[in-house]
Motif scaffolding. Sequence first.
Motif, PDB file in Angstrom:
ATOM      1  N   THR A  43      48.665 -10.290  39.440  1.00 24.18           N
ATOM      2  CA  THR A  43      48.803 -10.760  40.781  1.00 24.18           C
ATOM      3  C   THR A  43      48.355  -9.684  41.703  1.00 24.18           C
ATOM      4  O   THR A  43      48.078  -8.641  41.252  1.00 24.18           O
ATOM      5  N   PHE A  44      47.816 -10.399  42.834  1.00 21.35           N
ATOM      6  CA  PHE A  44      47.122  -9.121  43.916  1.00 21.35           C
ATOM      7  C   PHE A  44      47.971  -9.343  45.331  1.00 21.35           C
ATOM      8  O   PHE A  44      48.624 -10.589  45.307  1.00 21.35           O
ATOM      9  N   PHE A  45      47.755  -8.272  46.175  1.00 23.43           N
ATOM     10  CA  PHE A  45      48.561  -8.279  47.446  1.00 23.43           C
ATOM     11  C   PHE A  45      49.849  -8.222  47.411  1.00 23.43           C
ATOM     12  O   PHE A  45      50.454  -9.061  48.169  1.00 23.43           O
ATOM     13  N   ASP A  46      50.634  -7.834  46.259  1.00 22.23           N
ATOM     14  CA  ASP A  46      52.034  -8.267  45.923  1.00 22.23           C
ATOM     15  C   ASP A  46      52.784  -7.055  46.491  1.00 22.23           C
ATOM     16  O   ASP A  46      53.940  -6.715  46.297  1.00 22.23           O
ATOM     17  N   GLU A  47      52.252  -5.990  47.570  1.00 19.83           N
ATOM     18  CA  GLU A  47      53.004  -4.664  48.121  1.00 19.83           C
ATOM     19  C   GLU A  47      53.673  -5.348  49.410  1.00 19.83           C
ATOM     20  O   GLU A  47      53.104  -6.468  49.894  1.00 19.83           O
ATOM     21  N   ASN A  48      54.967  -4.800  49.778  1.00 22.19           N
ATOM     22  CA  ASN A  48      55.448  -5.254  50.795  1.00 22.19           C
ATOM     23  C   ASN A  48      54.559  -5.204  52.223  1.00 22.19           C
ATOM     24  O   ASN A  48      54.031  -4.181  52.266  1.00 22.19           O
ATOM     25  N   HIS A  49      54.650  -6.232  53.038  1.00 25.71           N
ATOM     26  CA  HIS A  49      54.138  -6.088  54.387  1.00 25.71           C
ATOM     27  C   HIS A  49      55.052  -6.326  55.164  1.00 25.71           C
ATOM     28  O   HIS A  49      55.918  -7.271  55.404  1.00 25.71           O
ATOM     29  N   VAL A  50      55.274  -5.287  56.233  1.00 20.99           N
ATOM     30  CA  VAL A  50      56.259  -5.456  57.293  1.00 20.99           C
ATOM     31  C   VAL A  50      55.611  -5.879  58.630  1.00 20.99           C
ATOM     32  O   VAL A  50      54.780  -5.640  59.173  1.00 20.99           O
ATOM     33  N   GLY A  51      56.055  -7.070  59.267  1.00 24.45           N
ATOM     34  CA  GLY A  51      55.798  -7.601  60.382  1.00 24.45           C
ATOM     35  C   GLY A  51      56.834  -8.002  61.292  1.00 24.45           C
ATOM     36  O   GLY A  51      58.019  -7.292  61.391  1.00 24.45           O
ATOM     37  N   LEU A  52      56.821  -9.133  62.334  1.00 24.26           N
ATOM     38  CA  LEU A  52      57.839  -8.943  63.343  1.00 24.26           C
ATOM     39  C   LEU A  52      58.160 -10.544  63.506  1.00 24.26           C
ATOM     40  O   LEU A  52      57.237 -11.486  63.051  1.00 24.26           O
TER      41      LEU A  52
END
Length: 216
Positions: A43-52
């Motif tokens: 799987t790809f792009f599975d690191e955490n992303h922080v938004g609002l």
Amino acid sequence: MRKYLLPILFSAFYLNASAQVVSLKVGPSISQMKWEISLSSDTFFDENHVGLYATLGLDYLQIKGFSLSSNIGYYSNGGNATYRYSDEMGNIKDTTQMIQLKFFTLNTIAKYNFMAEKKVSPFIGLGVGLNYLISYEENILFLKHFDETNKLNNLLWGLIGTAGLHVNLNKIRAGVAFMHNYNLNKLVNYRGNLDVLNQVSVNYFSVLFSVGYRLK
């Protein structure tokens, strides 16, 4: 999107008439995007992303601890990935690929408020949400490929679970809540050439701080 505006506005006026608490909820949105390809187990792009996450909501129809909460607002989420590569000199370097998604959101949650008349009132809730993709930003050409071929799904819907507590101070109500959104459909669900299936999903978890005003 226009066909949703009239029901949204009608609902807003109706809920305002029977609202008990109007509140603003704001906090970080922590998400993971997963890109899965049928030819690979990775799987790809599975690191955490922080938004609002930010919404304006109404709590209404409170009966014996049970109530409904409807919210309208905005949130951002997405996915990150870090890859290693070798440059022309043979040096190993890292590169970060980032995708940010911006959504309009509308949801309704059924809540049970423990000790609803006390100063501190814990609650749990379960509901449904509708999320419309307004725009996206990426530092690679990934979603744009699906967008240009009309394979990008702009409308996501799913289940919402929440738990938290309210602090009741006369007309003012403050609170904190943990909320998880699980979409039941995917951002991309496309079977292309050579029968290769591409699936892109994105879900998020939020920690929300709220302040509200009691109308009734």
